[in-house]
Design a protein around this motif. Structure first.
Motif, PDB file in Angstrom:
ATOM      1  N   VAL A 121       0.840  -1.199   0.000  1.00  0.00           N
ATOM      2  CA  VAL A 121       0.000   0.000   0.000  1.00  0.00           C
ATOM      3  C   VAL A 121       0.874   1.248   0.000  1.00  0.00           C
ATOM      4  O   VAL A 121       0.617   2.202  -0.746  1.00  0.00           O
ATOM      5  CB  VAL A 121      -0.950  -0.005   1.209  1.00  0.00           C
ATOM      6  N   ALA A 122       1.918   1.262   0.808  1.00  0.00           N
ATOM      7  CA  ALA A 122       2.838   2.415   0.830  1.00  0.00           C
ATOM      8  C   ALA A 122       3.501   2.592  -0.532  1.00  0.00           C
ATOM      9  O   ALA A 122       3.681   3.733  -1.003  1.00  0.00           O
ATOM     10  CB  ALA A 122       3.878   2.227   1.925  1.00  0.00           C
ATOM     11  N   ASP A 123       3.852   1.489  -1.190  1.00  0.00           N
ATOM     12  CA  ASP A 123       4.463   1.585  -2.531  1.00  0.00           C
ATOM     13  C   ASP A 123       3.464   2.137  -3.543  1.00  0.00           C
ATOM     14  O   ASP A 123       3.833   2.929  -4.442  1.00  0.00           O
ATOM     15  CB  ASP A 123       4.950   0.208  -2.977  1.00  0.00           C
ATOM     16  N   ALA A 124       2.190   1.738  -3.416  1.00  0.00           N
ATOM     17  CA  ALA A 124       1.170   2.265  -4.326  1.00  0.00           C
ATOM     18  C   ALA A 124       0.973   3.762  -4.111  1.00  0.00           C
ATOM     19  O   ALA A 124       0.782   4.525  -5.067  1.00  0.00           O
ATOM     20  CB  ALA A 124      -0.139   1.506  -4.117  1.00  0.00           C
ATOM     21  N   VAL A 125       1.002   4.196  -2.856  1.00  0.00           N
ATOM     22  CA  VAL A 125       0.878   5.624  -2.554  1.00  0.00           C
ATOM     23  C   VAL A 125       2.002   6.405  -3.226  1.00  0.00           C
ATOM     24  O   VAL A 125       1.771   7.467  -3.848  1.00  0.00           O
ATOM     25  CB  VAL A 125       0.895   5.849  -1.026  1.00  0.00           C
ATOM     26  N   LYS A 126       3.229   5.897  -3.133  1.00  0.00           N
ATOM     27  CA  LYS A 126       4.373   6.581  -3.754  1.00  0.00           C
ATOM     28  C   LYS A 126       4.222   6.631  -5.261  1.00  0.00           C
ATOM     29  O   LYS A 126       4.543   7.648  -5.904  1.00  0.00           O
ATOM     30  CB  LYS A 126       5.663   5.873  -3.370  1.00  0.00           C
ATOM     31  N   ALA A 127       3.720   5.546  -5.858  1.00  0.00           N
ATOM     32  CA  ALA A 127       3.528   5.530  -7.311  1.00  0.00           C
ATOM     33  C   ALA A 127       2.483   6.551  -7.729  1.00  0.00           C
ATOM     34  O   ALA A 127       2.624   7.229  -8.766  1.00  0.00           O
ATOM     35  CB  ALA A 127       3.114   4.126  -7.757  1.00  0.00           C
ATOM     36  N   ILE A 128       1.413   6.711  -6.934  1.00  0.00           N
ATOM     37  CA  ILE A 128       0.376   7.697  -7.254  1.00  0.00           C
ATOM     38  C   ILE A 128       0.916   9.112  -7.100  1.00  0.00           C
ATOM     39  O   ILE A 128       0.631  10.004  -7.920  1.00  0.00           O
ATOM     40  CB  ILE A 128      -0.859   7.461  -6.367  1.00  0.00           C
ATOM     41  N   VAL A 129       1.717   9.334  -6.067  1.00  0.00           N
ATOM     42  CA  VAL A 129       2.300  10.672  -5.858  1.00  0.00           C
ATOM     43  C   VAL A 129       3.216  11.039  -7.021  1.00  0.00           C
ATOM     44  O   VAL A 129       3.209  12.187  -7.505  1.00  0.00           O
ATOM     45  CB  VAL A 129       3.066  10.711  -4.519  1.00  0.00           C
ATOM     46  N   ARG A 130       3.994  10.059  -7.503  1.00  0.00           N
ATOM     47  CA  ARG A 130       4.889  10.345  -8.636  1.00  0.00           C
ATOM     48  C   ARG A 130       4.104  10.690  -9.899  1.00  0.00           C
ATOM     49  O   ARG A 130       4.516  11.554 -10.681  1.00  0.00           O
ATOM     50  CB  ARG A 130       5.783   9.139  -8.901  1.00  0.00           C
ATOM     51  N   ALA A 131       2.985  10.036 -10.095  1.00  0.00           N
ATOM     52  CA  ALA A 131       2.225  10.248 -11.329  1.00  0.00           C
ATOM     53  C   ALA A 131       1.345  11.493 -11.265  1.00  0.00           C
ATOM     54  O   ALA A 131       1.225  12.221 -12.258  1.00  0.00           O
ATOM     55  CB  ALA A 131       1.358   9.023 -11.627  1.00  0.00           C
ATOM     56  N   THR A 132       0.719  11.752 -10.130  1.00  0.00           N
ATOM     57  CA  THR A 132      -0.247  12.858 -10.043  1.00  0.00           C
ATOM     58  C   THR A 132       0.299  14.094  -9.333  1.00  0.00           C
ATOM     59  O   THR A 132      -0.373  15.125  -9.291  1.00  0.00           O
ATOM     60  CB  THR A 132      -1.513  12.393  -9.297  1.00  0.00           C
ATOM     61  N   ARG A 133       1.470  13.969  -8.726  1.00  0.00           N
ATOM     62  CA  ARG A 133       2.101  15.053  -7.968  1.00  0.00           C
ATOM     63  C   ARG A 133       1.366  15.378  -6.674  1.00  0.00           C
ATOM     64  O   ARG A 133       1.710  16.351  -5.996  1.00  0.00           O
ATOM     65  CB  ARG A 133       2.199  16.343  -8.814  1.00  0.00           C
ATOM     66  N   LYS A 134       0.362  14.580  -6.362  1.00  0.00           N
ATOM     67  CA  LYS A 134      -0.374  14.800  -5.118  1.00  0.00           C
ATOM     68  C   LYS A 134      -0.679  13.436  -4.485  1.00  0.00           C
ATOM     69  O   LYS A 134      -0.886  12.450  -5.196  1.00  0.00           O
ATOM     70  CB  LYS A 134      -1.687  15.548  -5.373  1.00  0.00           C
ATOM     71  N   PRO A 135      -0.714  13.394  -3.161  1.00  0.00           N
ATOM     72  CA  PRO A 135      -1.054  12.127  -2.516  1.00  0.00           C
ATOM     73  C   PRO A 135      -2.515  11.777  -2.744  1.00  0.00           C
ATOM     74  O   PRO A 135      -3.358  12.670  -2.896  1.00  0.00           O
ATOM     75  CB  PRO A 135      -0.760  12.376  -1.038  1.00  0.00           C
ATOM     76  N   PRO A 136      -2.844  10.513  -2.788  1.00  0.00           N
ATOM     77  CA  PRO A 136      -4.232  10.105  -3.019  1.00  0.00           C
ATOM     78  C   PRO A 136      -5.101  10.389  -1.791  1.00  0.00           C
ATOM     79  O   PRO A 136      -4.612  10.623  -0.690  1.00  0.00           O
ATOM     80  CB  PRO A 136      -4.109   8.605  -3.276  1.00  0.00           C
ATOM     81  N   THR A 137      -6.397  10.339  -2.018  1.00  0.00           N
ATOM     82  CA  THR A 137      -7.377  10.466  -0.939  1.00  0.00           C
ATOM     83  C   THR A 137      -7.915   9.079  -0.604  1.00  0.00           C
ATOM     84  O   THR A 137      -8.302   8.329  -1.498  1.00  0.00           O
ATOM     85  CB  THR A 137      -8.542  11.382  -1.354  1.00  0.00           C
ATOM     86  N   PHE A 138      -7.929   8.771   0.666  1.00  0.00           N
ATOM     87  CA  PHE A 138      -8.444   7.473   1.107  1.00  0.00           C
ATOM     88  C   PHE A 138      -9.926   7.605   1.445  1.00  0.00           C
ATOM     89  O   PHE A 138     -10.340   8.584   2.099  1.00  0.00           O
ATOM     90  CB  PHE A 138      -7.683   6.984   2.340  1.00  0.00           C
ATOM     91  N   LEU A 139     -10.712   6.650   1.017  1.00  0.00           N
ATOM     92  CA  LEU A 139     -12.142   6.655   1.295  1.00  0.00           C
ATOM     93  C   LEU A 139     -12.437   5.813   2.531  1.00  0.00           C
ATOM     94  O   LEU A 139     -11.908   4.698   2.675  1.00  0.00           O
ATOM     95  CB  LEU A 139     -12.926   6.101   0.106  1.00  0.00           C
ATOM     96  N   ASP A 140     -13.263   6.350   3.407  1.00  0.00           N
ATOM     97  CA  ASP A 140     -13.704   5.586   4.579  1.00  0.00           C
ATOM     98  C   ASP A 140     -14.649   4.472   4.148  1.00  0.00           C
ATOM     99  O   ASP A 140     -15.500   4.668   3.276  1.00  0.00           O
ATOM    100  CB  ASP A 140     -14.437   6.496   5.571  1.00  0.00           C
ATOM    101  N   ILE A 141     -14.488   3.312   4.741  1.00  0.00           N
ATOM    102  CA  ILE A 141     -15.438   2.217   4.540  1.00  0.00           C
ATOM    103  C   ILE A 141     -16.477   2.347   5.640  1.00  0.00           C
ATOM    104  O   ILE A 141     -16.315   1.829   6.752  1.00  0.00           O
ATOM    105  CB  ILE A 141     -14.722   0.848   4.556  1.00  0.00           C
ATOM    106  N   ASP A 142     -17.540   3.075   5.315  1.00  0.00           N
ATOM    107  CA  ASP A 142     -18.567   3.369   6.319  1.00  0.00           C
ATOM    108  C   ASP A 142     -19.317   2.117   6.769  1.00  0.00           C
ATOM    109  O   ASP A 142     -19.934   2.116   7.844  1.00  0.00           O
ATOM    110  CB  ASP A 142     -19.563   4.391   5.767  1.00  0.00           C
TER     111      ASP A 142
END
Length: 426
Positions: A191-212
């Motif tokens: 998951v941490a590696d996926a976050v880094k890959a998203i930051v590299r591609a979009t220049r912004k960290p992703p938003t996590f959705l709550d599982i209500d």
């Protein structure tokens, strides 16, 4: 006779004590005590964790050997534990082995995480219905927890697109997928590696959705837990996520067979907790290792009694356990010995043995001494002498109670007097 019964009872207690020691404390009779552990696939986090603990254990408990049994996955590990092929296994909490065995340690939680682009208009998981979703490569589409979550929101398995780690950021930026689904733990990992890959591609960290629906999911499936991912759980700078996230997780556990001795399970738990810091230095995933909650030991995922005793501070020492077993066997042995003596006395009382037959012969001989012809008195007297010698020999061997020998002597004397009177009669 009573001495023989007492000796037999004592020997029975000794044999029972040795047998109990062989069953409950087998290492006393062996140079090594081997514990078989199903670890999952070679190179996996679970295998690395158990291998690291094996090295620590060999230094502190040389006589205890961990025998690692590699399996294709945690599913096979659970099956090996249920089939009795291993003593310990690394399994998930949603496998039946976790409910049928006893938890020794919680290695780590594995949570379902759903990430969207920071600019996405999607604010809840329910809005993802009908949209394509990137499933991080390596996460099985048929994972029980993942299927439970997507079913709870009405998402379709056909919309899941297996995506390599290197492509998740680009797929999210190009809007080929509306979100990224991953399973993992906080700290270093997929998951941490996926976050880094998203930051590299979009220049912004992703938003996590709550599982209500986490509370409803765990209510329907108690083997799962409602979990809160803390801010910065996957990336410290910038903090990702930037706020706590509610989700649902499955725990990876070290589970023992119920037949494992309480002392062994407690000692394993103690050593694992003591060496946790060392293990965390060599196996980063061990940082999430924790003791099971003993308040839930009567729930669907029971804690092994030996582990619960150690965590609650009620664990007995090996000496105390041995003395308890010895005390139990002494009570059982005393009861069985008394029962054996009573049965033996009843058996002797009701069995027409040789002694009883000879005793019954004496009254008949007294009658014959008064009625048989005179020429048979010599034969009768010889039989009486033989009976007297036989009774005397049994008395010397303590096979006839002293209380009975007085009555025998009186009866024999009466028979002799009857024979003597017949001979002196005209």
């Amino acid at each position: 006779m009573s001495r023989r019964i007492a000796l037999a009872g004592f020997l029975a207690i000794v044999v029972a004590a040795v047998a109990a020691a062989w069953i409950w404390f087998p290492w006393v009779f062996s140079a090594n005590y081997t514990i078989r552990v199903a670890t999952g696939p070679l190179g996996g986090d679970a295998h690395k964790f158990v291998a690291a603990f094996k090295r620590e254990l060999s230094e502190q408990r040389p006589r205890v050997r961990l025998l690692l049994e590699e399996t294709a996955n945690l599913q096979e590990s659970g099956e090996a534990l249920e089939n009795g092929k291993v003593d310990l296994a690394v399994v998930r909490s949603d496998h039946p082995a976790a409910a049928n065995g006893g938890t020794i340690l919680i290695i780590r939680p594995v949570s379902v995480l759903i990430m969207v682009d920071a600019q996405s208009s999607v604010k809840s998981v329910s809005e993802l219905s009908g949209k394509k979703l990137a499933l991080l490569e390596g996460t099985p589409a048929n994972d029980p927890l993942l299927r439970t979550v997507i079913d709870a929101y009405g998402l379709r398995a056909s919309d899941l697109v297996s995506t390599p780690l290197a492509d998740v950021g680009a797929a999210l930026q190009a809007k080929r997928v509306a979100a990224v689904l991953a399973m993992g733990s906080t700290g270093p990992g997929p998951v941490a590696d996926a976050v880094k890959a998203i930051v590299r591609a979009t220049r912004k960290p992703p938003t996590f959705l709550d599982i209500d629906e986490a509370k409803a999911i765990t209510a329907r499936s108690p083997v799962y837990e409602e979990t809160e991912i803390p801010a910065g759980g996957f990336l410290a700078t910038p903090a990702v996520p930037d706020d706590s996230v509610s989700t649902v997780s499955v725990s990876v556990r070290l589970v023992a067979r119920n037949s494992m001795l309480d002392y062994v399970a407690g000692e394993m738990t103690r050593l694992l907790m003591v060496t946790r810091a060392k293990l965390a230095a060599t196996v980063p995933g061990v940082g999430g290792m924790s003791a099971p909650d003993t308040d839930k030991k009567q729930g669907v995922l029971p804690v092994h009694p030996g582990t619960a005793a150690y965590l609650d501070g009620t664990q007995e020492s090996l000496f105390d356990q041995a003395m308890t077993q010895l005390f139990n066997f002494s009570i059982i042995g005393g009861i069985l010995g008394s029962l054996g003596v009573w049965l033996s006395s009843q058996w002797r009382r009701h069995r027409p043995d040789e002694t009883q037959r000879k005793l019954q012969r004496l009254p008949a001989m007294l009658v014959e001494a008064k009625t048989v012809p005179a020429d048979r008195l010599d034969d009768l007297e010889e039989e009486l002498d033989a009976l007297s010698a036989w009774f005397l020999e049994r008395f010397a061997r303590e096979q006839i109670d002293p209380d009975r020998i007085g009555g025998l002597s009186t009866t024999i004397s009466e028979v002799r007097q009857a024979i003597r009177r017949r001979r002196t009669r005209p």
